[in-house]
Design a protein around this motif. Structure first.
Motif, PDB file in Angstrom:
ATOM      1  N   GLY A  81       0.793  -1.226   0.000  1.00  0.00           N
ATOM      2  CA  GLY A  81       0.000   0.000   0.000  1.00  0.00           C
ATOM      3  C   GLY A  81       0.819   1.266   0.000  1.00  0.00           C
ATOM      4  N   GLN A  82       2.127   1.157   0.161  1.00  0.00           N
ATOM      5  CA  GLN A  82       3.020   2.316   0.180  1.00  0.00           C
ATOM      6  C   GLN A  82       4.238   2.012  -0.691  1.00  0.00           C
ATOM      7  OE1 GLN A  82       2.785   5.486   1.999  1.00  0.00           O
ATOM      8  NE2 GLN A  82       0.643   4.840   2.038  1.00  0.00           N
ATOM      9  N   GLU A  83       4.078   2.228  -1.979  1.00  0.00           N
ATOM     10  CA  GLU A  83       5.158   2.043  -2.942  1.00  0.00           C
ATOM     11  C   GLU A  83       5.521   3.424  -3.475  1.00  0.00           C
ATOM     12  OE1 GLU A  83       3.194  -2.256  -4.238  1.00  0.00           O
ATOM     13  OE2 GLU A  83       3.482  -0.682  -5.756  1.00  0.00           O
ATOM     14  N   ILE A  84       6.629   3.968  -2.971  1.00  0.00           N
ATOM     15  CA  ILE A  84       6.945   5.388  -3.142  1.00  0.00           C
ATOM     16  C   ILE A  84       8.353   5.557  -3.707  1.00  0.00           C
ATOM     17  CG2 ILE A  84       7.209   7.608  -1.966  1.00  0.00           C
ATOM     18  CD1 ILE A  84       4.343   6.571  -1.873  1.00  0.00           C
ATOM     19  N   LEU A  85       8.487   6.458  -4.673  1.00  0.00           N
ATOM     20  CA  LEU A  85       9.786   6.949  -5.110  1.00  0.00           C
ATOM     21  C   LEU A  85       9.805   8.453  -4.877  1.00  0.00           C
ATOM     22  CD1 LEU A  85      12.535   7.025  -6.480  1.00  0.00           C
ATOM     23  CD2 LEU A  85      11.402   6.840  -8.698  1.00  0.00           C
ATOM     24  N   GLY A  86      10.660   8.901  -3.946  1.00  0.00           N
ATOM     25  CA  GLY A  86      10.776  10.321  -3.636  1.00  0.00           C
ATOM     26  C   GLY A  86      12.129  10.848  -4.045  1.00  0.00           C
TER      27      GLY A  86
ATOM     28  N   PHE B  89      11.862  -2.172  -6.943  1.00  0.00           N
ATOM     29  CA  PHE B  89      12.576  -0.943  -7.273  1.00  0.00           C
ATOM     30  C   PHE B  89      14.036  -1.311  -7.532  1.00  0.00           C
ATOM     31  CE2 PHE B  89       8.986   0.710  -4.876  1.00  0.00           C
ATOM     32  CZ  PHE B  89       8.661   1.882  -5.551  1.00  0.00           C
ATOM     33  N   HIS B  90      14.641  -0.616  -8.483  1.00  0.00           N
ATOM     34  CA  HIS B  90      16.029  -0.865  -8.839  1.00  0.00           C
ATOM     35  C   HIS B  90      16.829   0.421  -8.693  1.00  0.00           C
ATOM     36  CE1 HIS B  90      14.703  -4.589 -11.045  1.00  0.00           C
ATOM     37  NE2 HIS B  90      13.630  -3.833 -11.255  1.00  0.00           N
ATOM     38  N   ASN B  91      18.063   0.304  -8.229  1.00  0.00           N
ATOM     39  CA  ASN B  91      19.028   1.387  -8.348  1.00  0.00           C
ATOM     40  C   ASN B  91      20.186   0.868  -9.175  1.00  0.00           C
ATOM     41  OD1 ASN B  91      21.853   2.472  -7.075  1.00  0.00           O
ATOM     42  ND2 ASN B  91      20.360   4.122  -7.344  1.00  0.00           N
ATOM     43  N   ILE B  92      20.488   1.562 -10.259  1.00  0.00           N
ATOM     44  CA  ILE B  92      21.587   1.167 -11.141  1.00  0.00           C
ATOM     45  C   ILE B  92      22.613   2.285 -11.175  1.00  0.00           C
ATOM     46  CG2 ILE B  92      22.247   0.410 -13.450  1.00  0.00           C
ATOM     47  CD1 ILE B  92      18.600   0.400 -12.777  1.00  0.00           C
ATOM     48  N   GLU B  93      23.825   1.981 -10.743  1.00  0.00           N
ATOM     49  CA  GLU B  93      24.927   2.915 -10.896  1.00  0.00           C
ATOM     50  C   GLU B  93      25.560   2.718 -12.263  1.00  0.00           C
ATOM     51  OE1 GLU B  93      26.287   3.274  -6.202  1.00  0.00           O
ATOM     52  OE2 GLU B  93      27.627   2.279  -7.642  1.00  0.00           O
TER      53      GLU B  93
ATOM     54  N   CYS C 133       6.473   4.726   4.594  1.00  0.00           N
ATOM     55  CA  CYS C 133       5.319   5.379   3.978  1.00  0.00           C
ATOM     56  C   CYS C 133       5.731   6.720   3.378  1.00  0.00           C
ATOM     57  CB  CYS C 133       4.206   5.581   5.011  1.00  0.00           C
ATOM     58  SG  CYS C 133       4.675   6.685   6.367  1.00  0.00           S
ATOM     59  N   GLU C 134       4.777   7.339   2.686  1.00  0.00           N
ATOM     60  CA  GLU C 134       5.032   8.615   2.032  1.00  0.00           C
ATOM     61  C   GLU C 134       5.426   9.688   3.026  1.00  0.00           C
ATOM     62  OE1 GLU C 134       2.692  11.936  -0.736  1.00  0.00           O
ATOM     63  OE2 GLU C 134       1.922   9.885  -0.586  1.00  0.00           O
ATOM     64  N   ASN C 135       4.768   9.718   4.191  1.00  0.00           N
ATOM     65  CA  ASN C 135       5.101  10.737   5.184  1.00  0.00           C
ATOM     66  C   ASN C 135       6.549  10.611   5.653  1.00  0.00           C
ATOM     67  OD1 ASN C 135       2.627  12.016   5.149  1.00  0.00           O
ATOM     68  ND2 ASN C 135       1.768  10.790   6.824  1.00  0.00           N
TER      69      ASN C 135
ATOM     70  N   PHE D 277       6.576  10.127  -6.308  1.00  0.00           N
ATOM     71  CA  PHE D 277       5.790   9.218  -7.141  1.00  0.00           C
ATOM     72  C   PHE D 277       5.087   8.204  -6.232  1.00  0.00           C
ATOM     73  CE2 PHE D 277       9.096  10.527 -10.197  1.00  0.00           C
ATOM     74  CZ  PHE D 277       8.319  10.855 -11.295  1.00  0.00           C
ATOM     75  N   ASP D 278       3.766   8.179  -6.288  1.00  0.00           N
ATOM     76  CA  ASP D 278       2.965   7.184  -5.570  1.00  0.00           C
ATOM     77  C   ASP D 278       2.588   6.103  -6.577  1.00  0.00           C
ATOM     78  OD1 ASP D 278       0.876   5.686  -4.412  1.00  0.00           O
ATOM     79  OD2 ASP D 278       0.156   7.395  -3.251  1.00  0.00           O
ATOM     80  N   ILE D 279       3.266   4.975  -6.501  1.00  0.00           N
ATOM     81  CA  ILE D 279       3.096   3.928  -7.503  1.00  0.00           C
ATOM     82  C   ILE D 279       1.729   3.255  -7.383  1.00  0.00           C
ATOM     83  CG2 ILE D 279       4.105   1.822  -8.453  1.00  0.00           C
ATOM     84  CD1 ILE D 279       5.842   4.408  -8.644  1.00  0.00           C
ATOM     85  N   VAL D 280       1.209   3.134  -6.169  1.00  0.00           N
ATOM     86  CA  VAL D 280      -0.087   2.470  -5.961  1.00  0.00           C
ATOM     87  C   VAL D 280      -1.215   3.311  -6.552  1.00  0.00           C
ATOM     88  CG1 VAL D 280      -1.744   1.666  -4.231  1.00  0.00           C
ATOM     89  CG2 VAL D 280       0.710   1.224  -3.919  1.00  0.00           C
ATOM     90  N   ASN D 281      -1.216   4.600  -6.226  1.00  0.00           N
ATOM     91  CA  ASN D 281      -2.286   5.488  -6.694  1.00  0.00           C
ATOM     92  C   ASN D 281      -1.979   6.155  -8.035  1.00  0.00           C
ATOM     93  OD1 ASN D 281      -4.102   5.215  -4.415  1.00  0.00           O
ATOM     94  ND2 ASN D 281      -2.537   6.307  -3.230  1.00  0.00           N
ATOM     95  N   ARG D 282      -0.784   5.885  -8.561  1.00  0.00           N
ATOM     96  CA  ARG D 282      -0.376   6.389  -9.872  1.00  0.00           C
ATOM     97  C   ARG D 282      -0.487   7.911  -9.974  1.00  0.00           C
ATOM     98  NH1 ARG D 282      -2.104   1.694 -14.305  1.00  0.00           N
ATOM     99  NH2 ARG D 282      -0.998   0.005 -13.211  1.00  0.00           N
TER     100      ARG D 282
END
Length: 384
Positions: free
Chosen positions: A130-135, A257-261, A321-323, A354-359
């Motif tokens: 329910g909390q899939e976030i990219l900030g 989620f991926h981080n690529i250097e 979470c987003e907060n 970016f809120d991935i769940v709520n797009r």
């Protein structure tokens, strides 16, 4: 007095919706944001103190021409975009292209001591039910404050374009004035969502692909395999470095989620890559230092800032979470090296969630801990 100082931080993020060929989209960007682009070019200290003087030397001009020839061969459509932007804004093409070369053009001057750090950025990926976030904080030199905009573009070509044979692109991206889309935070209609952290490898390679062209090409990727292909850039390779925080909304199975250097290398005609993932219940944090690739780095002050911001962000034990992400990205407890930077020659010009769940993509033009969100954009995907 720089324009950014005289008008302060504005609560404003302009957006352009545009459709056409690569040149037409570039022209629309330049024509619409001509004032921002012209003002930025006049005030951008790195351009006048570093890049243009280097361009006017034999060594610098060779680095410029070698790199331009390379991207014309592999990504001519993005060269057309820059040309369109230059024409639309009525500014010289070579000045815009120098922005994309960045420190690559200084490679022939190893004794050159940079006086400032070009950019920063901190990214956090949270992967919980329910909390899939990219900030992401977008940090840049002070001159960039108020000199950025959103571009939502739909590009359809009558024949395949560039080395990846792209015929259609549709994306929304935060852009520095006069720069190609893709080097900050963005999404495309295939469900690719990503943010970028600048990484400063010491040995840059003229004639290879500048990172801003590689991240521009990411905006056409339809899946993770294609995204990695773009970053690897087999047959040429990156001229400089960055890290990419990435996920696909439409991927099958569990959220990842991926981080690529990504780093340049002189020993192979491809980028050097290192990847880690955040699966359900995990998180990722990245700032502006290589955490996994053994790369010699430049910009010691940026490295120090990156390490200090990482220490601050890691004090939040497992953001969920987003907060949590908002509090972390708005943190200014370290007065010398805050996560959200509102003073000095590097500023946080925007923050995106970016809120991935709520797009949705929420954008702030000031500290998200202390200010309401300025805009919430829907992430619109391609109809299958």
């Amino acid at each position: 007095m720089p324009v950014t100082e005289s008008i302060g931080r504005r609560q404003c993020i302009p957006i352009l919706y545009t459709r056409g060929t690569h040149y037409e989209v570039g022209f629309d960007i330049g024509h619409t944001f001509a004032s921002l682009i012209q003002t930025f070019l006049k005030s951008y200290s790195f351009l006048h103190e570093e890049f243009l003087p280097a361009y006017n030397t034999c060594e610098g001009r060779k680095a410029y021409e070698d790199t331009l020839d390379s991207v014309k061969a592999n990504f001519p459509q993005y060269v057309d975009e820059i040309q369109g932007t230059a024409d639309g804004a009525k500014v010289p093409f070579h000045e815009l292209f120098l922005l994309h070369l960045d420190n690559i053009i200084l490679n022939s001057f190893p004794s050159n001591e940079q006086k400032k750090q070009p950019t920063g950025c901190s990214s956090i990926c949270v992967n919980h039910k329910g909390q899939e976030i990219l900030g992401h904080t977008e940090d840049a030199l002070t001159e960039t404050l108020n000199h950025f905009y959103l571009v939502s573009a739909h590009i359809i070509s009558d024949k395949p374009q560039g080395r990846w044979n792209v015929t259609e692109e549709k994306f929304t991206s935060l852009c520095y004035a006069g720069h190609l889309p893709g080097y900050t935070m963005s999404y495309n209609h295939h469900g690719l969502v990503f943010s970028i952290n600048t990484l400063c490898a010491k040995n840059l390679i003229p004639g290879k692909t500048p990172r801003q062209f590689i991240t521009r090409a990411l905006l056409a990727a339809e899946n993770y395999t294609q995204a990695m292909q773009v970053l690897k850039d087999e047959g040429c390779g990156a001229a400089d470095g960055c890290s990419v925080n990435i996920t696909f909304l439409g991927q099958e199975g569990e959220r990842i989620f991926h981080n690529i250097e990504m780093a340049p290398t002189e020993t192979a005609n491809e980028s050097e890559l290192s990847e880690v993932t955040a699966r359900p219940g995990e998180h990722l944090i990245h700032t502006n230092s290589y955490l996994r690739l053994p790369i010699n780095t430049a910009n010691i002050e940026m490295l120090r800032s990156s390490e200090e911001r990482m220490i601050t962000l890691q004090k939040c034990k497992g953001p969920k979470c987003e907060n949590d992400v908002i509090k972390m990205l708005g943190d200014n407890s370290n007065k010398e090296y805050p996560v959200f930077r509102d003073a000095g020659f590097v500023r946080t010009i925007a923050v995106g969630i970016f809120d991935i769940v709520n797009r949705t993509w929420s954008l702030y033009s000031d500290n998200p801990k202390k200010n309401e969100v300025l805009a919430v954009l829907p992430i619109v995907l391609k109809n299958k």
